[in-house]
Scaffold this active site. Sequence first.
Site, PDB file in Angstrom:
ATOM      1  CB  SER A  27      -0.871  -0.037   1.264  1.00 57.08           C
ATOM      2  OG  SER A  27      -1.475   1.202   1.469  1.00 57.08           O
ATOM      3  CG  HIS A  68      -3.709  -1.229  -2.087  1.00 53.13           C
ATOM      4  ND1 HIS A  68      -4.810  -1.907  -2.546  1.00 53.13           N
ATOM      5  CD2 HIS A  68      -4.152  -0.432  -1.069  1.00 53.13           C
ATOM      6  CE1 HIS A  68      -5.882  -1.550  -1.846  1.00 53.13           C
ATOM      7  NE2 HIS A  68      -5.507  -0.653  -0.950  1.00 53.13           N
ATOM      8  CG  ASP A  73      -5.274   2.742   0.212  1.00 48.91           C
ATOM      9  OD1 ASP A  73      -6.252   1.996   0.033  1.00 48.91           O
ATOM     10  OD2 ASP A  73      -4.231   2.370   0.788  1.00 48.91           O
ATOM     11  CG  HIS A 125      -9.219   0.551  -1.626  1.00 46.85           C
ATOM     12  ND1 HIS A 125      -8.842   0.386  -0.313  1.00 46.85           N
ATOM     13  CD2 HIS A 125     -10.580   0.495  -1.636  1.00 46.85           C
ATOM     14  CE1 HIS A 125      -9.922   0.246   0.444  1.00 46.85           C
ATOM     15  NE2 HIS A 125     -10.986   0.314  -0.337  1.00 46.85           N
ATOM     16  N   GLY A 167      -9.940   4.012   5.481  1.00 49.28           N
ATOM     17  CA  GLY A 167      -9.601   5.413   5.750  1.00 49.28           C
ATOM     18  C   GLY A 167      -8.228   5.632   6.335  1.00 49.28           C
ATOM     19  N   GLY A 193      -2.878   1.269  10.015  1.00 50.06           N
ATOM     20  CA  GLY A 193      -2.535   1.074  11.424  1.00 50.06           C
ATOM     21  C   GLY A 193      -3.692   0.706  12.334  1.00 50.06           C
ATOM     22  CG  ASP A 226      -7.114  -2.663   2.133  1.00 51.77           C
ATOM     23  OD1 ASP A 226      -6.155  -2.527   2.914  1.00 51.77           O
ATOM     24  OD2 ASP A 226      -7.515  -1.750   1.375  1.00 51.77           O
ATOM     25  N   GLY A 227      -6.406  -4.412   5.250  1.00 52.50           N
ATOM     26  CA  GLY A 227      -6.451  -3.875   6.608  1.00 52.50           C
ATOM     27  C   GLY A 227      -5.855  -4.828   7.621  1.00 52.50           C
ATOM     28  N   GLY A 281       0.393  -3.171   4.318  1.00 50.64           N
ATOM     29  CA  GLY A 281       0.664  -1.816   4.776  1.00 50.64           C
ATOM     30  C   GLY A 281       1.565  -1.789   5.982  1.00 50.64           C
ATOM     31  CB  SER A 282       1.463   0.409   8.970  1.00 50.00           C
ATOM     32  OG  SER A 282       0.203   0.061   9.498  1.00 50.00           O
TER      33      SER A 282
HETATM   34  C1  DX5 Z   1      -6.962   1.251   4.804  1.00 46.58           C
HETATM   35  C2  DX5 Z   1      -6.072   1.158   3.618  1.00 46.58           C
HETATM   36  C3  DX5 Z   1      -4.959   0.170   3.621  1.00 46.58           C
HETATM   37  C4  DX5 Z   1      -3.967   0.268   4.723  1.00 46.58           C
HETATM   38  C5  DX5 Z   1      -3.595  -1.125   5.125  1.00 46.58           C
HETATM   39  O1  DX5 Z   1      -8.071   2.041   4.437  1.00 46.58           O
HETATM   40  O2  DX5 Z   1      -6.895   0.780   2.538  1.00 46.58           O
HETATM   41  O3  DX5 Z   1      -4.334   0.184   2.370  1.00 46.58           O
HETATM   42  O4  DX5 Z   1      -2.873   1.026   4.382  1.00 46.58           O
HETATM   43  O5  DX5 Z   1      -2.467  -1.178   5.911  1.00 46.58           O
HETATM   44  P1  DX5 Z   1      -2.380  -1.510   7.499  1.00 46.58           P
HETATM   45  O6  DX5 Z   1      -3.769  -1.761   8.006  1.00 46.58           O
HETATM   46  O7  DX5 Z   1      -1.496  -2.693   7.615  1.00 46.58           O
HETATM   47  O8  DX5 Z   1      -1.771  -0.289   8.074  1.00 46.58           O
HETATM   48 ZN    ZN Z   2      -6.789   0.053   0.541  1.00 41.43          ZN
END
Ligand code: DX5
Ligand code: ZN
Length: 215
Positions: free
Chosen positions: A8, A33, A35, A66, A142, A145, A172-173, A194-195
């Site tokens: 992401s 990805h 966002d 996305h 949105g 983390g 996703d998430g 992601g994070s």
């Molecule tokens: C949330 C985003 C994700 C997010 C996922 O709305 O769509 O792309 O960055 O990464 P995490 O949850 O691992 O930080």
């Molecule tokens: Zn996303």
Amino acid sequence: MNTLILPSLMCANQLHLYDEIQSLINSGADMLHIDVMDGQFVPNIQIGTETVKAIKKEFNIPLDYHLMIEQPEKKLDYFPIGQGDIVSVHYETTKHPARAAEYIRGKGAKALLALNPATPLCVIDDVKECFDGVLIMTVNPGYSGQKLIPGCIDKIRRAKKSLPDGYIIEADGNVSFETAPEMVSAGANALVCGSSSVFSGAYDYKISIEKLKKL
Ligand code: DX5
Ligand code: ZN
């Protein structure tokens, strides 16, 4: 089909995007990805369309859009959507999901219907042939983390059971080294990283992506 690993971009260092993208490509990312947030459907705002166009022009990697924006069917042409890309539109943002999917497929991309954690899976039933997959939000969209909403794993399992073979099931998430194995065994075949994983700092990008691909 191998699990698609989709880092992401919002979790990368925003002041070094060029180098970050290069490094993600060199580390084996399948797609980026992207966002897109409009400050209405979700409280956050990003990413600029000019930035997306510049990425598309400069790098040879497909994009996994996305779209967290209201009425996406009116804004799809803001984005350089092409062959090999994936575009997810949220069920909650449009009265015409199938129309959006038709436009996306017309560009040679795959169309996914994205579902918030509270949106039931059955909303895709009557339009499933119009889509190539489903994006299951495992946190509220949105922000990065956030913590996994546990019921979403069962939603992935039900999607795998009820949706056509070959359907993309994207999670996703909070996809982490701990949650990803559960998601994959439930049926997810595309992971937004992601994070919680690729950008957690625990390993470098290459090692993280290799670990996730082995699941
Ligand atoms: C949330 C985003 C994700 C997010 C996922 O709305 O769509 O792309 O960055 O990464 P995490 O949850 O691992 O930080
Ligand atoms: Zn996303």
